[in-house]
Write a protein that holds these residues in place. Structure first.
Motif, PDB file in Angstrom:
ATOM      1  N   ASP A  79      -4.599  10.048  -8.224  1.00  0.00           N
ATOM      2  CA  ASP A  79      -4.101  10.715  -7.029  1.00  0.00           C
ATOM      3  C   ASP A  79      -3.606  12.100  -7.439  1.00  0.00           C
ATOM      4  O   ASP A  79      -2.656  12.211  -8.211  1.00  0.00           O
ATOM      5  CB  ASP A  79      -2.951   9.885  -6.443  1.00  0.00           C
ATOM      6  CG  ASP A  79      -2.391  10.467  -5.158  1.00  0.00           C
ATOM      7  OD1 ASP A  79      -2.486  11.686  -4.951  1.00  0.00           O
ATOM      8  OD2 ASP A  79      -1.827   9.693  -4.363  1.00  0.00           O
ATOM      9  N   THR A 110      -6.527  -2.238   4.297  1.00  0.00           N
ATOM     10  CA  THR A 110      -7.026  -0.972   3.745  1.00  0.00           C
ATOM     11  C   THR A 110      -8.134  -0.369   4.593  1.00  0.00           C
ATOM     12  O   THR A 110      -8.530   0.779   4.371  1.00  0.00           O
ATOM     13  CB  THR A 110      -7.568  -1.174   2.311  1.00  0.00           C
ATOM     14  OG1 THR A 110      -8.734  -2.013   2.349  1.00  0.00           O
ATOM     15  CG2 THR A 110      -6.520  -1.799   1.415  1.00  0.00           C
ATOM     16  N   ILE A 139      -3.776   7.782   2.555  1.00  0.00           N
ATOM     17  CA  ILE A 139      -3.630   6.588   1.722  1.00  0.00           C
ATOM     18  C   ILE A 139      -3.904   6.989   0.281  1.00  0.00           C
ATOM     19  O   ILE A 139      -4.892   7.656  -0.020  1.00  0.00           O
ATOM     20  CB  ILE A 139      -4.574   5.455   2.187  1.00  0.00           C
ATOM     21  CG1 ILE A 139      -4.271   4.166   1.406  1.00  0.00           C
ATOM     22  CG2 ILE A 139      -6.039   5.849   2.104  1.00  0.00           C
ATOM     23  CD1 ILE A 139      -4.959   2.935   1.977  1.00  0.00           C
ATOM     24  N   SER A 140      -2.992   6.638  -0.610  1.00  0.00           N
ATOM     25  CA  SER A 140      -3.114   7.073  -1.997  1.00  0.00           C
ATOM     26  C   SER A 140      -4.295   6.408  -2.688  1.00  0.00           C
ATOM     27  O   SER A 140      -4.489   5.192  -2.565  1.00  0.00           O
ATOM     28  CB  SER A 140      -1.833   6.754  -2.768  1.00  0.00           C
ATOM     29  OG  SER A 140      -1.989   7.051  -4.147  1.00  0.00           O
ATOM     30  N   GLU A 145       3.069  -4.640   9.820  1.00  0.00           N
ATOM     31  CA  GLU A 145       3.376  -3.603   8.834  1.00  0.00           C
ATOM     32  C   GLU A 145       4.875  -3.345   8.847  1.00  0.00           C
ATOM     33  O   GLU A 145       5.476  -3.137   9.899  1.00  0.00           O
ATOM     34  CB  GLU A 145       2.633  -2.314   9.179  1.00  0.00           C
ATOM     35  CG  GLU A 145       2.997  -1.143   8.265  1.00  0.00           C
ATOM     36  CD  GLU A 145       2.386   0.173   8.714  1.00  0.00           C
ATOM     37  OE1 GLU A 145       2.738   1.216   8.144  1.00  0.00           O
ATOM     38  OE2 GLU A 145       1.565   0.153   9.662  1.00  0.00           O
ATOM     39  N   LEU A 184       0.847  -1.185   0.000  1.00  0.00           N
ATOM     40  CA  LEU A 184       0.000   0.000   0.000  1.00  0.00           C
ATOM     41  C   LEU A 184       0.889   1.245   0.000  1.00  0.00           C
ATOM     42  O   LEU A 184       1.983   1.232   0.581  1.00  0.00           O
ATOM     43  CB  LEU A 184      -0.922   0.027   1.221  1.00  0.00           C
ATOM     44  CG  LEU A 184      -2.004  -1.061   1.297  1.00  0.00           C
ATOM     45  CD1 LEU A 184      -2.796  -0.926   2.597  1.00  0.00           C
ATOM     46  CD2 LEU A 184      -2.937  -0.999   0.099  1.00  0.00           C
ATOM     47  N   TYR A 185       0.396   2.290  -0.647  1.00  0.00           N
ATOM     48  CA  TYR A 185       1.169   3.523  -0.765  1.00  0.00           C
ATOM     49  C   TYR A 185       0.481   4.656  -0.001  1.00  0.00           C
ATOM     50  O   TYR A 185      -0.731   4.834  -0.100  1.00  0.00           O
ATOM     51  CB  TYR A 185       1.351   3.884  -2.235  1.00  0.00           C
ATOM     52  CG  TYR A 185       2.319   2.959  -2.938  1.00  0.00           C
ATOM     53  CD1 TYR A 185       3.656   3.295  -3.078  1.00  0.00           C
ATOM     54  CD2 TYR A 185       1.898   1.716  -3.420  1.00  0.00           C
ATOM     55  CE1 TYR A 185       4.556   2.437  -3.683  1.00  0.00           C
ATOM     56  CE2 TYR A 185       2.788   0.845  -4.033  1.00  0.00           C
ATOM     57  CZ  TYR A 185       4.119   1.209  -4.159  1.00  0.00           C
ATOM     58  OH  TYR A 185       5.006   0.351  -4.752  1.00  0.00           O
ATOM     59  N   PHE A 186       1.310   5.413   0.750  1.00  0.00           N
ATOM     60  CA  PHE A 186       0.800   6.480   1.601  1.00  0.00           C
ATOM     61  C   PHE A 186       1.603   7.761   1.389  1.00  0.00           C
ATOM     62  O   PHE A 186       2.797   7.718   1.082  1.00  0.00           O
ATOM     63  CB  PHE A 186       0.911   6.089   3.079  1.00  0.00           C
ATOM     64  CG  PHE A 186       0.100   4.894   3.467  1.00  0.00           C
ATOM     65  CD1 PHE A 186      -1.175   5.037   4.008  1.00  0.00           C
ATOM     66  CD2 PHE A 186       0.614   3.608   3.310  1.00  0.00           C
ATOM     67  CE1 PHE A 186      -1.916   3.923   4.385  1.00  0.00           C
ATOM     68  CE2 PHE A 186      -0.131   2.488   3.686  1.00  0.00           C
ATOM     69  CZ  PHE A 186      -1.395   2.649   4.224  1.00  0.00           C
ATOM     70  N   ARG A 224     -10.268   7.096   3.686  1.00  0.00           N
ATOM     71  CA  ARG A 224     -10.119   7.378   2.261  1.00  0.00           C
ATOM     72  C   ARG A 224     -10.666   8.766   1.961  1.00  0.00           C
ATOM     73  O   ARG A 224     -11.828   9.071   2.214  1.00  0.00           O
ATOM     74  CB  ARG A 224     -10.850   6.320   1.435  1.00  0.00           C
ATOM     75  CG  ARG A 224     -10.185   4.953   1.459  1.00  0.00           C
ATOM     76  CD  ARG A 224     -10.940   3.951   0.603  1.00  0.00           C
ATOM     77  NE  ARG A 224     -10.993   4.346  -0.793  1.00  0.00           N
ATOM     78  CZ  ARG A 224     -11.548   3.600  -1.760  1.00  0.00           C
ATOM     79  NH1 ARG A 224     -12.091   2.439  -1.437  1.00  0.00           N
ATOM     80  NH2 ARG A 224     -11.567   4.009  -3.001  1.00  0.00           N
ATOM     81  N   THR A 273      -1.879  11.294   7.653  1.00  0.00           N
ATOM     82  CA  THR A 273      -1.364  10.298   6.723  1.00  0.00           C
ATOM     83  C   THR A 273      -2.460  10.032   5.702  1.00  0.00           C
ATOM     84  O   THR A 273      -3.602   9.789   6.070  1.00  0.00           O
ATOM     85  CB  THR A 273      -0.999   9.001   7.454  1.00  0.00           C
ATOM     86  OG1 THR A 273       0.075   9.256   8.369  1.00  0.00           O
ATOM     87  CG2 THR A 273      -0.561   7.926   6.475  1.00  0.00           C
ATOM     88  N   SER A 295      -7.414   3.030   7.239  1.00  0.00           N
ATOM     89  CA  SER A 295      -7.040   4.369   6.783  1.00  0.00           C
ATOM     90  C   SER A 295      -8.249   5.062   6.182  1.00  0.00           C
ATOM     91  O   SER A 295      -8.986   4.465   5.381  1.00  0.00           O
ATOM     92  CB  SER A 295      -5.927   4.294   5.726  1.00  0.00           C
ATOM     93  OG  SER A 295      -4.764   3.701   6.257  1.00  0.00           O
ATOM     94  N   ASN A 350      -4.125   3.039  -4.729  1.00  0.00           N
ATOM     95  CA  ASN A 350      -4.312   1.698  -4.161  1.00  0.00           C
ATOM     96  C   ASN A 350      -5.647   1.098  -4.551  1.00  0.00           C
ATOM     97  O   ASN A 350      -5.832  -0.121  -4.491  1.00  0.00           O
ATOM     98  CB  ASN A 350      -4.228   1.766  -2.631  1.00  0.00           C
ATOM     99  CG  ASN A 350      -2.843   2.132  -2.133  1.00  0.00           C
ATOM    100  OD1 ASN A 350      -1.869   1.452  -2.425  1.00  0.00           O
ATOM    101  ND2 ASN A 350      -2.754   3.219  -1.377  1.00  0.00           N
TER     102      ASN A 350
END
Length: 274
Positions: free
Chosen positions: A77, A201, A68-69, A125, A56-58, A206, A66, A204, A72
């Motif tokens: 984005d 997922t 979350i992109s 993680e 996952l990309y943040f 969204r 933070t 986080s 994902n």
């Protein structure tokens, strides 16, 4: 003595107090290595049986959150789109900013911690270094599929603290157990562990494309900075210099440390998305 009552009280005391229900749920759903040694078993993912690792990309350091992109989830984005535009210029500062804005990868894997099996499957993680070590072990023919429920391997995790690393962070290393073993000798327990796993997922928030774009606008043009000068260049991505802003401290794993930055006019910024 009522043992059921005692067990209920023990569970109550072990449950984190305060904060939101989501925060408490996250605390119970994640495992973080403490300084010392631990034995863990990676479990096949119920979301992708062929690969236990979820990448996952943040975005870290964009304000006090933070993010979350959306990539994902197969969505655009705005921060990445902006970074791409910065890279189209020949300005070194733009390229530096683009690199800082890129999302950072975190990896999540379902694990059972030996000695704490009653807590069920939790998520570990970790970053690139641990990830590469685990992939290398899986690719090693002497180790292979360490998640196999019948002939997999437990993993020895040894963690040292800041007094050893010389940084503000712990550092973990991994070694596979010499012998293969079953995930559990209890078939019902195995079925439960394979079926009940936290979704990485789900912890986080969204944000929408427009919300993230606004976060980026606020990050690039903080209120405490002085207005842009009139002598700025005319190119739509020229970043007129302002007074230096204090470095922004990242919110997780020091993904990047922001240096004094430059701003971009809001109308120019909007042109990037039209």
């Amino acid at each position: 003595m009522n043992l059921n009552l005692i067990q209920s009280k023990l569970s109550e005391m072990n449950t984190p107090k305060g904060g939101s229900q989501k925060a408490n749920e996250k605390a119970l759903s994640f495992w973080k290595p403490a300084v010392g040694k631990a034995l863990v078993r990676f479990v096949p993912s119920n979301r992708n049986p062929e690969n236990p690792f979820t990448e996952l990309y943040f975005h870290y350091g964009i304000g006090k959150r933070t993010i979350i992109s959306p990539t994902n989830f197969g969505e655009k984005d705005p921060i990445i789109e902006f970074s791409k535009e910065l890279r189209k210029t020949k300005e070194p500062e733009n390229w530096k900013m683009a690199k800082k804005l890129e999302p950072k990868m975190r990896v999540f894997a379902p694990v059972i911690v030996r000695g704490e099996e009653e807590k069920g499957v939790r998520l570990w993680e970790f970053g690139k270094e641990i990830y590469q070590a685990l992939l290398s072990l899986a690719a090693d023919e002497d180790v292979g599929d360490f998640t196999d429920i019948m002939e997999g391997r437990d993993m020895k995790v040894e963690t040292v603290g800041p007094d050893t690393t010389g940084t503000a962070y712990n550092k973990s290393t991994i070694l596979p157990a010499m012998k293969t073993s079953q995930l559990s000798k209890d078939n019902d327990e195995v079925e439960k562990w394979l079926a009940n796993q936290p979704d990485p997922t789900s912890f986080s928030k969204r944000y929408t494309f427009d919300e993230i774009k606004q976060f980026l606008v606020e990050f690039l043009n903080p209120e405490e900075e002085a207005p842009k000068t009139e002598s700025a260049g005319d190119e739509f991505l020229a970043l007129p210099k302002t007074q230096e802003a204090p470095a922004v401290k990242p919110q997780a794993n020091k993904a990047f440390a922001l240096k004094p930055k430059e701003t971009i006019a809001e109308d120019e910024f909007e042109d990037l998305f039209n």
